[in-house]
Design an enzyme around this catalytic site. Structure first.
Site, mmCIF file in Angstrom:
data_model
loop_
_atom_site.group_PDB
_atom_site.id
_atom_site.type_symbol
_atom_site.label_atom_id
_atom_site.label_comp_id
_atom_site.label_asym_id
_atom_site.label_seq_id
_atom_site.Cartn_x
_atom_site.Cartn_y
_atom_site.Cartn_z
ATOM 1 N N TRP A 127 23.093 72.582 18.819
ATOM 2 C CA TRP A 127 23.269 71.601 19.915
ATOM 3 C C TRP A 127 22.550 72.152 21.148
ATOM 4 C CZ3 TRP A 127 27.648 71.709 23.831
ATOM 5 C CH2 TRP A 127 27.703 70.527 24.569
ATOM 6 N N ASP A 208 32.565 75.920 16.785
ATOM 7 C CA ASP A 208 32.528 74.704 17.583
ATOM 8 C C ASP A 208 33.013 73.562 16.686
ATOM 9 O OD1 ASP A 208 31.973 72.486 19.105
ATOM 10 O OD2 ASP A 208 29.989 73.153 19.743
ATOM 11 N N ALA A 210 33.743 69.945 17.018
ATOM 12 C CA ALA A 210 33.657 68.742 17.849
ATOM 13 C C ALA A 210 33.760 67.456 17.038
ATOM 14 C CB ALA A 210 32.349 68.742 18.640
ATOM 15 N N LYS A 243 35.083 62.711 20.184
ATOM 16 C CA LYS A 243 34.539 61.830 19.142
ATOM 17 C C LYS A 243 35.652 61.252 18.269
ATOM 18 C CE LYS A 243 31.001 63.951 20.665
ATOM 19 N NZ LYS A 243 29.661 63.900 21.025
HETATM 20 C C1 LMR Z 1 25.592 64.910 21.504
HETATM 21 O O1 LMR Z 1 25.187 65.943 20.948
HETATM 22 O O2 LMR Z 1 24.892 63.894 21.630
HETATM 23 C C2 LMR Z 1 26.983 64.853 22.041
HETATM 24 O O3 LMR Z 1 27.655 66.024 21.720
HETATM 25 C C3 LMR Z 1 27.044 64.533 23.478
HETATM 26 C C4 LMR Z 1 26.658 65.686 24.340
HETATM 27 O O4 LMR Z 1 27.450 66.069 25.207
HETATM 28 O O5 LMR Z 1 25.554 66.213 24.178
#
Ligand code: LMR
Length: 394
Positions: A127, A208, A210, A243
């Site tokens: 990410w 993580d 999420a 989410k």
């Molecule tokens: C994403 O990866 O699009 C989501 O987790 C939103 C973000 O905060 O980046």
């Protein structure tokens, strides 16, 4: 003062959302930022959430402070959801944080107190916010190999070769399920090997979490986190309710530590609370109280689980259907991986030029590394999207 500053880089995910919102085309399609969309393209408030909000609205008699470590009922319910009966919960310490990112922030501060400047090994790719977050906390981000762009699967042997070389001063960041951005995940057998390796080398597991419930279901998605908690003496987990409860803007998250025994867990709890008090004092309560209300009430909980299942099944249908459309229209199996991946995202493997053409010529927005938000794919018409994708292929 300000003359010492240079303009900061933009976050590419939110920058793209800004571009999408400014695009006047009616038929534009947002496959960028990770938010769930129903078949009509809306991101609805979940029905269990609406009902919980109504109850809170009717019952709440004060807005006084909750406390530095946040809504205890919320934290306990999330710890229960994550671990079930897999470990002795007296080893666990948890504090509420503002969203998943907030929970990672608290954990980063804590880790930097424990091991100043420690190396945090993250998957390549990860990410995009992981790296700057580690740097901001004073930690030293590094990468381990993860994704094979030829086979579209996990480079497990290469990943393990790096993990095997690490030691107790190293931290290993893992996506607990639904890898963002690739959609390629570890199998249970691979999680077993990772857990065994971390336990042997002493490298510290940081997960993580999420997207719990967005891959194969609440229990199956918790396999890795539980396996590591059962195998390794210590770990930390950043949990997000953004989410799976659709609470994005409410910022509801939990920073969780698993220690070797209760005495150590108490110390970690005090440190996390200390970090929170010195930074933002405490987290916003509304989202946390919604989750607490839902998880504490059997009927609302069932309704939420059913809604989560519907969301997950829509993403799975979109995956199968988009892969089938791409196969049919390209006459090749090049994109079959889309159906194999799990979670909200897959990396399509398009060049940045192709991604740009999709945006400019078709109004279809993907992140520049060709990450597609599967939850935004029009589930009833994947042929049109597949044909646009194939048209811009180099
Ligand atoms: C994403 O990866 O699009 C989501 O987790 C939103 C973000 O905060 O980046």
């Amino acid at each position: 003062m300000f003359e010492t500053l240079k303009k900061a880089p933009v976050d590419k995910i939110f920058a793209l959302l800004g571009e999408y919102r400014a695009d006047p085309r009616d038929d534009k399609l947002d496959l960028g930022i990770g938010v769930f969309k129903d078949p009509s393209g809306n991101t609805p408030v979940m029905s269990a959430v609406k009902k919980a909000e109504q109850r809170i609205f009717d019952a709440q008699t004060t807005k006084t402070y909750v406390g530095v470590s946040g809504n205890r009922g919320f934290c306990d319910a999330i710890v229960d959801l994550v671990f079930g009966k897999s470990i002795d919960l007296s080893r666990v310490a948890s504090v509420q944080a503002p969203g998943g990112t907030g929970s990672l922030w608290v954990i980063n501060q804590l880790l930097n107190r424990a091991r100043p400047g420690a190396k945090v090994w993250m998957s390549d790719p990860s990410w995009p916010n992981h790296w700057p977050m580690m740097e901001l906390a004073g930690l030293s981000p590094q990468t381990y190999p993860y994704f094979d762009s030829e086979t579209r699967s996990v480079r497990f042997n290469d990943m393990m070769a790096v993990l095997e070389r690490l030691g107790p001063d190293d931290i290993v960041l893992l996506h607990a399920c639904c890898h963002n951005p690739t959609g390629a995940n570890l199998t249970p057998e691979q999680w077993d090997k990772v857990a065994e390796s971390l336990n042997r080398t002493g490298a510290f597991p940081f997960l993580d979490l999420a997207y719990l419930g967005f891959g194969d279901g609440l229990e199956k998605d918790a396999y890795g986190v539980r396996k590591i908690a059962q195998t390794c003496p210590e770990m930390m987990i950043g949990f997000s309710a953004s989410k799976n409860f659709g609470l994005y803007r409410e910022r509801a998250g939990v920073a969780i530590a698993v220690a070797a025994e209760k005495r150590a867990a108490d110390i970690v709890f005090s440190q996390m609370a200390n970090v929170i008090r010195a930074s933002f004092s405490q987290s916003p309560d509304h989202g946390a109280e919604i989750v607490r209300t839902i998880l504490a009430d059997p009927e609302l909980r069932q309704e939420w689980e059913d809604e989560l299942k519907t969301m997950r099944e829509q993403m799975l249908t979109s995956r199968t259907s988009l892969a089938a459309s791409l196969r049919k229209l390209s006459n090749s199996d090049e994109f079959d991986f889309v159906a194999e991946h799990r979670g909200m995202f897959s990396l399509l493997g398009l060049s940045p030029q192709a991604v740009e053409r999709l945006k400019v010529e078709k109004g279809i927005y993907l992140i520049d590394d060709s990450r597609v938000n599967i939850a935004g794919v029009p589930v009833d018409d994947t042929d049109a999207l597949a044909s646009a994708i194939l048209e811009v292929l180099d």
